[in-house]
Design a protein around this motif. Sequence first.
Motif, PDB file in Angstrom:
ATOM      1  N   LEU A 115     -25.256  -6.003 -15.078  1.00 13.99           N
ATOM      2  CA  LEU A 115     -24.844  -4.945 -16.007  1.00 13.99           C
ATOM      3  C   LEU A 115     -25.534  -3.637 -15.675  1.00 13.99           C
ATOM      4  O   LEU A 115     -24.927  -2.564 -15.717  1.00 13.99           O
ATOM      5  CB  LEU A 115     -25.149  -5.363 -17.456  1.00 13.99           C
ATOM      6  CG  LEU A 115     -24.247  -6.460 -18.015  1.00 13.99           C
ATOM      7  CD1 LEU A 115     -24.664  -6.814 -19.431  1.00 13.99           C
ATOM      8  CD2 LEU A 115     -22.795  -6.018 -17.996  1.00 13.99           C
ATOM      9  N   ASN A 116     -26.831  -3.721 -15.331  1.00  9.29           N
ATOM     10  CA  ASN A 116     -27.561  -2.515 -14.964  1.00  9.29           C
ATOM     11  C   ASN A 116     -27.011  -1.923 -13.671  1.00  9.29           C
ATOM     12  O   ASN A 116     -26.970  -0.707 -13.499  1.00  9.29           O
ATOM     13  CB  ASN A 116     -29.052  -2.803 -14.821  1.00  9.29           C
ATOM     14  CG  ASN A 116     -29.755  -2.750 -16.168  1.00  9.29           C
ATOM     15  OD1 ASN A 116     -29.581  -1.799 -16.909  1.00  9.29           O
ATOM     16  ND2 ASN A 116     -30.522  -3.772 -16.484  1.00  9.29           N
ATOM     17  N   PHE A 171     -23.977  -1.941 -12.814  1.00 11.94           N
ATOM     18  CA  PHE A 171     -22.749  -1.218 -13.136  1.00 11.94           C
ATOM     19  C   PHE A 171     -23.026   0.076 -13.889  1.00 11.94           C
ATOM     20  O   PHE A 171     -22.091   0.766 -14.286  1.00 11.94           O
ATOM     21  CB  PHE A 171     -21.800  -2.102 -13.964  1.00 11.94           C
ATOM     22  CG  PHE A 171     -21.008  -3.054 -13.131  1.00 11.94           C
ATOM     23  CD1 PHE A 171     -20.156  -2.583 -12.142  1.00 11.94           C
ATOM     24  CD2 PHE A 171     -21.118  -4.425 -13.324  1.00 11.94           C
ATOM     25  CE1 PHE A 171     -19.409  -3.463 -11.368  1.00 11.94           C
ATOM     26  CE2 PHE A 171     -20.384  -5.315 -12.553  1.00 11.94           C
ATOM     27  CZ  PHE A 171     -19.530  -4.831 -11.565  1.00 11.94           C
ATOM     28  N   GLY A 172     -24.305   0.357 -14.149  1.00 12.16           N
ATOM     29  CA  GLY A 172     -24.634   1.633 -14.767  1.00 12.16           C
ATOM     30  C   GLY A 172     -24.810   1.574 -16.277  1.00 12.16           C
ATOM     31  O   GLY A 172     -25.052   2.578 -16.915  1.00 12.16           O
ATOM     32  N   TRP A 173     -24.654   0.385 -16.872  1.00  7.90           N
ATOM     33  CA  TRP A 173     -24.938   0.247 -18.309  1.00  7.90           C
ATOM     34  C   TRP A 173     -26.430  -0.008 -18.433  1.00  7.90           C
ATOM     35  O   TRP A 173     -26.938  -0.954 -17.871  1.00  7.90           O
ATOM     36  CB  TRP A 173     -24.110  -0.911 -18.874  1.00  7.90           C
ATOM     37  CG  TRP A 173     -24.430  -1.261 -20.307  1.00  7.90           C
ATOM     38  CD1 TRP A 173     -25.280  -0.617 -21.152  1.00  7.90           C
ATOM     39  CD2 TRP A 173     -23.896  -2.363 -21.057  1.00  7.90           C
ATOM     40  NE1 TRP A 173     -25.309  -1.221 -22.380  1.00  7.90           N
ATOM     41  CE2 TRP A 173     -24.463  -2.294 -22.347  1.00  7.90           C
ATOM     42  CE3 TRP A 173     -22.981  -3.382 -20.766  1.00  7.90           C
ATOM     43  CZ2 TRP A 173     -24.151  -3.213 -23.341  1.00  7.90           C
ATOM     44  CZ3 TRP A 173     -22.692  -4.292 -21.754  1.00  7.90           C
ATOM     45  CH2 TRP A 173     -23.267  -4.207 -23.034  1.00  7.90           C
ATOM     46  N   GLU A 174     -27.142   0.854 -19.139  1.00 10.34           N
ATOM     47  CA  GLU A 174     -28.591   0.654 -19.258  1.00 10.34           C
ATOM     48  C   GLU A 174     -28.869  -0.460 -20.247  1.00 10.34           C
ATOM     49  O   GLU A 174     -29.196  -0.230 -21.397  1.00 10.34           O
ATOM     50  CB  GLU A 174     -29.261   1.958 -19.681  1.00 10.34           C
ATOM     51  CG  GLU A 174     -29.215   2.968 -18.560  1.00 10.34           C
ATOM     52  CD  GLU A 174     -30.269   4.027 -18.726  1.00 10.34           C
ATOM     53  OE1 GLU A 174     -31.126   3.880 -19.613  1.00 10.34           O
ATOM     54  OE2 GLU A 174     -30.228   4.999 -17.965  1.00 10.34           O
ATOM     55  N   TYR A 175     -28.721  -1.666 -19.715  1.00 10.15           N
ATOM     56  CA  TYR A 175     -28.802  -2.847 -20.557  1.00 10.15           C
ATOM     57  C   TYR A 175     -30.240  -3.344 -20.639  1.00 10.15           C
ATOM     58  O   TYR A 175     -30.877  -3.606 -19.617  1.00 10.15           O
ATOM     59  CB  TYR A 175     -27.897  -3.922 -19.948  1.00 10.15           C
ATOM     60  CG  TYR A 175     -28.009  -5.275 -20.568  1.00 10.15           C
ATOM     61  CD1 TYR A 175     -27.228  -5.627 -21.655  1.00 10.15           C
ATOM     62  CD2 TYR A 175     -28.897  -6.211 -20.070  1.00 10.15           C
ATOM     63  CE1 TYR A 175     -27.326  -6.869 -22.224  1.00 10.15           C
ATOM     64  CE2 TYR A 175     -29.004  -7.458 -20.635  1.00 10.15           C
ATOM     65  CZ  TYR A 175     -28.215  -7.787 -21.709  1.00 10.15           C
ATOM     66  OH  TYR A 175     -28.310  -9.025 -22.271  1.00 10.15           O
ATOM     67  N   ASP A 227     -32.953  -2.700 -27.092  1.00 11.93           N
ATOM     68  CA  ASP A 227     -31.761  -2.110 -27.685  1.00 11.93           C
ATOM     69  C   ASP A 227     -31.077  -3.130 -28.615  1.00 11.93           C
ATOM     70  O   ASP A 227     -30.670  -4.193 -28.153  1.00 11.93           O
ATOM     71  CB  ASP A 227     -30.806  -1.691 -26.572  1.00 11.93           C
ATOM     72  CG  ASP A 227     -29.612  -0.907 -27.101  1.00 11.93           C
ATOM     73  OD1 ASP A 227     -29.185   0.027 -26.430  1.00 11.93           O
ATOM     74  OD2 ASP A 227     -29.114  -1.244 -28.193  1.00 11.93           O
ATOM     75  N   ASP A 271     -27.595  -4.345 -27.490  1.00 12.98           N
ATOM     76  CA  ASP A 271     -27.649  -5.274 -26.363  1.00 12.98           C
ATOM     77  C   ASP A 271     -28.102  -6.652 -26.831  1.00 12.98           C
ATOM     78  O   ASP A 271     -27.603  -7.676 -26.343  1.00 12.98           O
ATOM     79  CB  ASP A 271     -28.603  -4.750 -25.285  1.00 12.98           C
ATOM     80  CG  ASP A 271     -28.069  -3.494 -24.627  1.00 12.98           C
ATOM     81  OD1 ASP A 271     -26.895  -3.171 -24.888  1.00 12.98           O
ATOM     82  OD2 ASP A 271     -28.813  -2.842 -23.890  1.00 12.98           O
TER      83      ASP A 271
END
Lengths: 94, 288
Positions: free
Chosen positions: B136-137, B139-143, B148, B151
């Motif tokens: 996920l990270n 792909f640019g989602w700051e997971y 969070d 998340d």
Amino acid sequence: MDFFTWMAWTWQTGLFIVAIVGSITLMGIIEIFRPGGSPKHGILGLDTTRGDRLFISIIGFLWINLLWLALISAPLLGAVVVGAIWVALVFRFV
Amino acid sequence: MAHKTENPRAWLFVAPVLLLVAFNAFIPLMAVINYSVQESFGNNLFFWHGIGWFEQIMNSERFQATLLRQGFFTFIILAIELPLGVAIALTMPKKGFWVPVCLVLMALPLLVPWNVVGAMWNIFALPDLGLLGATLNGFGWEYNMTSDPFDAWFTMILMDVWHWTSLVVLLSYAGLVSIPDAFYQAARIDGASRLSVFRFIELPKMKHVLTIAVLLRFMDSFKIYTEPFVLTGGGPGNSTTLLSIDLVKIGLGQFDLGPAAAMSLIYFLIVLTFSWIFYTLMTKNDPM
């Protein structure tokens, strides 16, 4: 006597246990004399027996008391009166 | 059945079970009721507190927030798992080589113990090492599940869907394969569409197993503890603290027996009431 003090039983809890067990036993005794559970089709559209009505009335009674505490606050005298009316209504109409 | 012989000795055989249930269910439940009306200061000293704890819990913002969170969780779980489970069951083959393969694959998640599921997903979701988190990270989602709340919720729900959809699938599948072929043949002769076959044949035939599925998933998700506790520990903050996690915090963490007992009784009443409502609504039109 040690048996009761060990688990810190109170007579109020005892009363509650007797009430619950007593009402179930009462249902059993009535069932012996009038078998079949007196099924009924009430205003909620449910087919209930007298055991179902007991269950609904106890659950409703407890909810009325809890909501009374949440919305109005103690003492619970009013909730008990409303609850008793609820129980009577359930046994008559549901 | 015209005549049943009654043998009073049957009661004798039931007696051990009765004793066992009394010892492990009835008396502990009554003990909880007993604690809920008392205040304890440790050292086995108890003082009468009346309905005070119930009043406190019913007016506590913490309890209301937790209850809301729990209701939200259960609602999402049911809304995802039931349609998804039925959909998967519909696409599974009815006969042939692939039947056992599908069934075993479906049953696998159910065999994993709760705490293992929690630990697995915890590692799976690590933002730097875990496959899910790293992907996920990537792909640019700051997971990051541990900081969070969104998340954390996303992971928790994904975990539950992964673990428990199979139950709905297996139940629905059992309902589906019990439909005789004659129903489908009749539908084909009448020129019924796929949708009406589902609406008027498959769904009514699955009704009973779906009742069980709704009840089981509702009760299990409402009292879920191990998986979210191992996964997030209730965090970040309190954002994934579900009812049972909060209850354990009060009862065993703070050792406030009175409030914990009162809270668990309210909890019990909620589960009992909703289960009764679901069951009554879904079996309402059945002959008794």
